[in-house]
Design an enzyme around this catalytic site. Structure first.
Site, PDB file in Angstrom:
ATOM      1  CB  SER A  56       3.652  14.504 -13.632  1.00 31.10           C
ATOM      2  OG  SER A  56       3.011  13.499 -12.877  1.00 31.10           O
ATOM      3  CG  ASP A 114       1.436   8.178 -18.194  1.00 30.50           C
ATOM      4  OD1 ASP A 114       1.043   7.656 -17.131  1.00 30.50           O
ATOM      5  OD2 ASP A 114       1.623   9.405 -18.315  1.00 30.50           O
ATOM      6  CG  HIS A 163       4.010   9.395 -15.548  1.00 29.43           C
ATOM      7  ND1 HIS A 163       2.985  10.154 -16.065  1.00 29.43           N
ATOM      8  CD2 HIS A 163       4.407  10.026 -14.414  1.00 29.43           C
ATOM      9  CE1 HIS A 163       2.757  11.190 -15.274  1.00 29.43           C
ATOM     10  NE2 HIS A 163       3.614  11.132 -14.273  1.00 29.43           N
TER      11      HIS A 163
END
Length: 327
Positions: free
Chosen positions: A169, A269, A299
């Protein structure tokens, strides 16, 4: 979605459980407990860990994870890891990250260096990139100097020709920008590869996946916007080079010099379209990219669902094994 859940989703501060204080700092929740490093005396453990100061003036540090070998058969690759959290949350000591890196150090195997970087908005970007480069310099200095070398980074344990940058991320964003900056290090230090797991990028124009998953439970669109608002330099918009890698910036002309990259993502995601665009951009600049996109998943799924962790670790293991060490 019930009425109460919808009202919470409409307030990104409530979703993140953060409070913006009058002085511009954040009051953050304790979402995850912190884990302490495991000393070598703590038995039985397959992976030892310890904390080492990085830049005391910035209060940054690193946590090193080493598999339990007296001496490995061959020196281990080094993976410098940057945690996620939208640049504003979490720590290198967060329990889920600590557990994942312990597992990764056994599975790959490798020496992992988790970086405790400064968080926004108290320290807006590029502070995290500066801290990342401090960590790369620390590893480089272990390679070139015997004077203050850490006992876990000796040449019989650590293979400095196989040093990778990894992040999930926001950590993937940090790894990407740190790799670009590492190209200018003097004395130089070669990064063997990048592992960008669901890297966090953005832009002013909404993508199809962002719009389709605007109410995503993990990364809804308003939360995404807020995190960029808190992380970017004051007055910057989402087409700033720190956010949008397609935007020409101070290091954009160096993209073609990046080492091989593993880019991972999931169909569930909201950022998946941006991650696929990143792959196309890298390939267009001549970078060797191994892309691993799965339709199932969302995610940060490998942090929330332990059953998804093995696939992530296998991808990391296989990528590292495939990269020519240059020896």
């Amino acid at each position: 979605m019930g009425e109460s859940e919808s009202s919470i989703t409409d307030d990104p501060y409530a979703v993140l459980q953060i409070v913006l204080n009058p002085d511009g700092s954040l009051t953050r929740p304790t979402i995850f407990p912190l884990s302490h490093p495991r000393a070598e005396a703590e038995q039985p453990h397959h992976v030892f860990s310890k904390d080492v100061p990085l830049n005391p003036s910035k209060k940054t540090w690193i946590r090193i994870f080493r598999p339990h070998f007296s001496t490995p058969t061959t020196p281990l690759p080094i993976i410098i890891d940057f945690h996620g959290g939208g640049f504003i949350l979490h720590s290198a000591a967060s329990a889920p990250l600590h557990a994942l890196l312990e597992r990764a150090a056994r599975h790959v195997p490798a020496i992992f260096v988790a970086v405790e970087y400064r968080l926004a908005p108290e320290y807006r970007l590029p502070a995290a990139y500066d801290d990342a480069i401090d960590a790369v310099r620390w590893v480089r200095d272990q390679a070139i100097s015997d004077l203050h070398r850490d006992t876990w980074m000796t040449p019989d344990l650590a293979d400095f020709s196989r040093c990778f940058l990894m992040g999930s991320s926001a950590g993937g964003n940090i790894a990407y920008h740190a790799a670009l900056r590492a190209l200018d290090l003097d004395p130089p230090f070669k990064i063997a590869g990048l592992i960008l797991n669901e890297p966090y990028f953005g832009g002013e124009q909404r993508t199809e996946s962002e719009l389709k998953m605007a109410q995503d439970r993990i990364l809804p669109l308003n939360v995404n916007d807020l995190m960029w608002q808190l992380a970017l330099p004051g007055g910057a918009h989402r087409d700033h080079e720190f956010c949008n890698p397609i935007t020409p910036g101070s290091h954009h002309d160096r993209v073609g010099s990046l080492p091989p990259c593993l880019v991972r993502g999931y169909g569930g995601d909201p950022l998946v379209d941006r991650q696929r665009s990143l792959v196309r951009m890298l390939e267009g600049r001549g970078v060797h990219v191994l892309s691993r996109f799965r339709e199932e998943g969302y995610h940060a799924v490998e942090f929330f669902d332990p059953q998804e962790t093995p696939a992530f670790l296998t991808d990391v293991h296989d990528f590292i094994s495939s990269v020519n060490s240059g020896r």
